[in-house]
Scaffold this motif. Structure first.
Motif, mmCIF file in Angstrom:
data_model
loop_
_atom_site.group_PDB
_atom_site.id
_atom_site.type_symbol
_atom_site.label_atom_id
_atom_site.label_comp_id
_atom_site.label_asym_id
_atom_site.label_seq_id
_atom_site.Cartn_x
_atom_site.Cartn_y
_atom_site.Cartn_z
ATOM 1 N N PHE A 26 49.897 -42.261 -34.065
ATOM 2 C CA PHE A 26 49.621 -41.687 -35.387
ATOM 3 C C PHE A 26 49.493 -40.168 -35.291
ATOM 4 N N SER A 30 52.214 -37.247 -36.336
ATOM 5 C CA SER A 30 51.678 -36.338 -37.358
ATOM 6 C C SER A 30 51.817 -34.888 -36.924
ATOM 7 N N SER A 34 54.058 -32.447 -39.100
ATOM 8 C CA SER A 34 53.357 -31.317 -39.705
ATOM 9 C C SER A 34 53.958 -29.996 -39.250
ATOM 10 N N ILE A 127 51.342 -47.163 -40.226
ATOM 11 C CA ILE A 127 50.323 -46.559 -41.090
ATOM 12 C C ILE A 127 50.766 -45.172 -41.541
ATOM 13 N N LEU A 128 51.302 -44.379 -40.606
ATOM 14 C CA LEU A 128 51.758 -43.038 -40.961
ATOM 15 C C LEU A 128 52.926 -43.103 -41.934
ATOM 16 N N ARG A 129 53.837 -44.019 -41.724
ATOM 17 C CA ARG A 129 54.966 -44.146 -42.651
ATOM 18 C C ARG A 129 54.480 -44.510 -44.049
ATOM 19 N N GLY A 130 53.474 -45.374 -44.114
ATOM 20 C CA GLY A 130 52.935 -45.735 -45.421
ATOM 21 C C GLY A 130 52.236 -44.588 -46.118
ATOM 22 N N ILE A 131 51.705 -43.644 -45.349
ATOM 23 C CA ILE A 131 50.991 -42.502 -45.922
ATOM 24 C C ILE A 131 51.944 -41.418 -46.392
ATOM 25 N N LEU A 132 53.021 -41.178 -45.645
ATOM 26 C CA LEU A 132 53.914 -40.060 -45.923
ATOM 27 C C LEU A 132 54.642 -40.212 -47.254
ATOM 28 N N PRO A 133 54.800 -39.121 -48.007
ATOM 29 C CA PRO A 133 55.690 -39.143 -49.174
ATOM 30 C C PRO A 133 57.119 -39.430 -48.721
#
Length: 275
Positions: A26, A30, A34, A127-133
């Motif tokens: 994650f 990120s 970023s 989880i990161l994919r679900g968070i990212l626009p």
């Protein structure tokens, strides 16, 4: 190592590897995403120079790999310190496989660790994919390991092999050698492994456009599975595996702390550690 199946310690250690790998993936992804967004877009006054379709996993700005490499040092260092008391702080399928070949890790523990690492890596990536626009996910491709079109598959395999050899040699020569623990202290090994990872990221990112350093099979395979893009993943698996086999077998046949005589006071300390 079949006897370990009946001990709670194995399952505690594997669960720690799962959690640690999820957090590492994650944060690692990120950091890269970023950095790409910040330097390629936030500082970009002329958007035409960096159209989204041309910055997928690219590192055209030297500040991106420098930032990613520097930030990976404390990330890996702290996670190793947090997980080492329970699992040894592998957090890397390449490390686990190499320690199995070297005789440091049992076959049973090796299998449990790799399954846990891959599972944790997929969870952290998902989880990161679900968070990212969606637009951020599309233009960064979730930071998966890739090597663009300027490097051949054979070239990518060679890079991954040599860089994995470097990282594994430092891991075995510093972090996993009991003589070094006596000389550098308990955190010296974790720090050396972390610095080697950061050095590898910074020093190789500019070899060719789009090249991203791997070494950690979990780091490369898991986000590729989540994204569904496995087209260029095999050099990131085969290269570290060959390096793990090379270093692991060498350490097994010629263990440095047994093959090369150390000063007597270090030998005494090593005996106390083994006991």
């Amino acid at each position: 190592g079949l006897g370990e199946l009946f001990t709670p310690a194995l399952y505690k250690a594997a669960s720690m590897e799962l959690i640690g790998s999820a957090l590492f993936l994650f944060m690692s992804l990120s950091i890269l995403i970023s950095s790409v967004n910040y330097y390629n877009f936030a500082f970009n006054s002329d958007a035409a120079n960096f159209p989204p379709e041309q910055v997928l996993n690219s590192v055209p700005n030297y500040r991106i790999p420098v930032t990613a490499g520097v930030l990976h040092i404390p990330l890996l260092f702290l996670l190793i310190l947090a997980t080492a008391p329970i699992s040894g702080g592998h957090l890397n399928s390449s490390i686990t496989f190499a320690t199995f070949l070297a005789g440091y890790t049992s076959f049973t523990r090796c299998v449990f660790y790799i399954i846990a690492q891959l599972t944790g890596g997929i969870i952290g990536s998902a989880i990161l994919r679900g968070i990212l626009p969606f637009n951020i996910m599309k233009r960064t491709n979730l930071g998966i390991c890739t090597f663009g079109t300027d490097i051949t598959y054979g070239g990518a395999l060679g890079l991954e092999f040599m860089l994995s050899m470097l990282n594994l040699l430092v891991a075995f020569g510093v972090a996993l050698d009991p003589r070094q623990t006596s000389l550098l202290g308990p955190i010296g090994g974790a720090l050396s492994v972390s610095f080697t990872l950061g050095l590898s990221i910074i020093s190789t990112a500019g070899i060719a456009p789009n090249y991203i350093f791997g070494f950690n099979i979990t780091r490369c395979l898991c986000p590729a599975i989540v994204v569904g893009d496995l087209t260029k993943i095999w050099p990131y698996i085969v290269g570290p595996l060959i390096a793990s086999f090379t270093i692991g077998v060498y350490i097994y046949l010629v263990p440095p702390f047994k093959s090369f005589q150390a000063p007597q006071y270090i030998i005494e300390k090593c005996k106390k550690i083994e006991n």
